[in-house]
Scaffold this active site. Structure first.
Site, PDB file in Angstrom:
ATOM      1  N   TYR A 153       0.825  -1.167   0.127  1.00  0.00           N
ATOM      2  CA  TYR A 153       0.085   0.126   0.090  1.00  0.00           C
ATOM      3  C   TYR A 153       0.787   1.453   0.019  1.00  0.00           C
ATOM      4  O   TYR A 153       0.303   2.400  -0.055  1.00  0.00           O
ATOM      5  CB  TYR A 153      -0.885   0.094   1.214  1.00  0.00           C
ATOM      6  CG  TYR A 153      -2.007  -1.231   1.275  1.00  0.00           C
ATOM      7  CD1 TYR A 153      -2.738  -1.178   0.361  1.00  0.00           C
ATOM      8  CD2 TYR A 153      -1.714  -2.247   2.057  1.00  0.00           C
ATOM      9  CE1 TYR A 153      -3.758  -2.330   0.619  1.00  0.00           C
ATOM     10  CE2 TYR A 153      -2.736  -3.190   2.315  1.00  0.00           C
ATOM     11  CZ  TYR A 153      -3.856  -3.474   1.642  1.00  0.00           C
ATOM     12  OH  TYR A 153      -4.537  -4.318   1.654  1.00  0.00           O
TER      13      TYR A 153
ATOM     14  N   HIS B 119      -4.302   6.058  -1.691  1.00  0.00           N
ATOM     15  CA  HIS B 119      -4.790   6.414  -0.417  1.00  0.00           C
ATOM     16  C   HIS B 119      -3.880   6.574   0.861  1.00  0.00           C
ATOM     17  O   HIS B 119      -4.596   6.853   1.901  1.00  0.00           O
ATOM     18  CB  HIS B 119      -5.767   4.870  -0.283  1.00  0.00           C
ATOM     19  CG  HIS B 119      -7.069   4.947   0.655  1.00  0.00           C
ATOM     20  ND1 HIS B 119      -7.916   6.115   0.579  1.00  0.00           N
ATOM     21  CD2 HIS B 119      -7.694   4.142   1.184  1.00  0.00           C
ATOM     22  CE1 HIS B 119      -9.059   5.862   1.279  1.00  0.00           C
ATOM     23  NE2 HIS B 119      -8.762   4.364   1.622  1.00  0.00           N
TER      24      HIS B 119
ATOM     25  N   PHE C  96      -5.473  -0.026   9.848  1.00  0.00           N
ATOM     26  CA  PHE C  96      -6.245  -0.038   8.319  1.00  0.00           C
ATOM     27  C   PHE C  96      -7.004   1.086   8.380  1.00  0.00           C
ATOM     28  O   PHE C  96      -7.560   1.500   9.334  1.00  0.00           O
ATOM     29  CB  PHE C  96      -6.747  -1.315   7.864  1.00  0.00           C
ATOM     30  CG  PHE C  96      -5.611  -2.492   7.515  1.00  0.00           C
ATOM     31  CD1 PHE C  96      -5.304  -2.376   6.247  1.00  0.00           C
ATOM     32  CD2 PHE C  96      -5.136  -3.142   8.451  1.00  0.00           C
ATOM     33  CE1 PHE C  96      -4.222  -3.436   5.753  1.00  0.00           C
ATOM     34  CE2 PHE C  96      -3.998  -4.359   8.084  1.00  0.00           C
ATOM     35  CZ  PHE C  96      -3.745  -4.239   6.788  1.00  0.00           C
TER      36      PHE C  96
ATOM     37  N   ASN D 263      -9.961   2.007   7.352  1.00  0.00           N
ATOM     38  CA  ASN D 263     -11.495   2.245   7.883  1.00  0.00           C
ATOM     39  C   ASN D 263     -11.515   2.141   9.316  1.00  0.00           C
ATOM     40  O   ASN D 263     -12.679   2.130   9.784  1.00  0.00           O
ATOM     41  CB  ASN D 263     -12.154   1.103   7.121  1.00  0.00           C
ATOM     42  CG  ASN D 263     -12.179   1.212   5.610  1.00  0.00           C
ATOM     43  OD1 ASN D 263     -11.753   2.221   5.125  1.00  0.00           O
ATOM     44  ND2 ASN D 263     -12.724   0.179   4.945  1.00  0.00           N
TER      45      ASN D 263
ATOM     46  N   ASP E  72      -6.200  11.529   1.897  1.00  0.00           N
ATOM     47  CA  ASP E  72      -6.471  11.952   0.397  1.00  0.00           C
ATOM     48  C   ASP E  72      -8.091  12.114   0.450  1.00  0.00           C
ATOM     49  O   ASP E  72      -8.767  11.747   0.948  1.00  0.00           O
ATOM     50  CB  ASP E  72      -6.195  10.279  -0.245  1.00  0.00           C
ATOM     51  CG  ASP E  72      -7.042   9.205   0.233  1.00  0.00           C
ATOM     52  OD1 ASP E  72      -6.991   8.918   1.583  1.00  0.00           O
ATOM     53  OD2 ASP E  72      -7.876   8.925  -0.518  1.00  0.00           O
TER      54      ASP E  72
ATOM     55  N   ASN F 280     -13.848   6.574   4.435  1.00  0.00           N
ATOM     56  CA  ASN F 280     -14.316   5.877   5.585  1.00  0.00           C
ATOM     57  C   ASN F 280     -13.184   6.060   6.781  1.00  0.00           C
ATOM     58  O   ASN F 280     -13.766   5.703   7.760  1.00  0.00           O
ATOM     59  CB  ASN F 280     -14.239   4.286   5.002  1.00  0.00           C
ATOM     60  CG  ASN F 280     -15.299   4.159   4.281  1.00  0.00           C
ATOM     61  OD1 ASN F 280     -16.477   4.579   4.293  1.00  0.00           O
ATOM     62  ND2 ASN F 280     -15.226   3.094   3.201  1.00  0.00           N
TER      63      ASN F 280
END
Length: 193
Positions: A14, A19, A66, A68, A93, A114
């Site tokens: 990632y 993101h 993470f 969310n 972002d 989220n």
């Protein structure tokens, strides 16, 4: 004390995602302002680094839960240090803001993000500041690209070069204004274009 929350996802796959631009900015700012190295703190569900800026302690937080589920980390740090909402700013972002634009908000809704939704839920309030870094690309809408696939894709090579040289300095400007509590900051986006 000020808390700068940097949103992203843990894991090498990632690292260069759109993101994760909050984490990417965090690494830039950590080096620029000579913060200590990020270290994982299980009680904060994240990695932290601290320094002093203008005689005030500043804590950088990368939630490791993470995207969310970022709220648990923010709430843990807020409670531990007994912070006010006015002492917290979140950098993340924005898929609806064009790449090259940076927007500051003193408060507001989640805008469909989220990570922000989860922070609002955990804090029980929208009254924290945020800086949105635009990651949108006109081709995303033209080709009706799936939102999740888009934000979890990497920046282009050119965009990666622009982040530290052109975009992150805009974010630093917004942070400087926030540190000095210029609450009359304009809401309009600052753009490279």
């Amino acid at each position: 004390m000020k808390l700068i929350v940097l949103l992203g996802n843990p894991g090498a796959k990632y690292a260069d995602n759109r993101h994760n631009v909050g984490w990417q900015f965090g690494d830039f700012f950590q080096q620029k302002e000579d913060f200590e190295a990020f270290r994982e703190e299980k009680k904060f569900f994240g990695a932290i680094a601290n320094s002093t800026i203008s005689e005030e302690k500043v804590l950088l937080l990368k939630p490791l839960t993470f995207m969310n589920h970022s709220g648990a980390a923010v709430l843990a740090v807020k409670h531990f240090y007994k912070l006010e909402l006015a002492d917290i700013i979140v950098i993340f972002d924005d898929k609806d803001l064009p790449f090259g634009q940076v927007r500051f908000r003193l408060h507001g809704g989640s805008g469909g993000h989220n990570g922000i939704k989860d922070i609002i839920t955990h804090l029980g309030s929208e009254e924290f500041s945020r800086i949105k870094i635009g990651v949108d690309n006109p081709l995303r809408q033209e080709f009706d690209q799936d939102t999740a696939a888009f934000v979890l894709s990497d920046f282009s090579k050119t965009q990666k070069q622009q982040l530290p040289t052109e975009i992150f300095p805009l974010v630093v400007e917004k942070l400087v204004d926030w540190f000095s509590q210029k609450t009359s900051l304009p809401s309009d986006a600052d753009s490279l274009r």
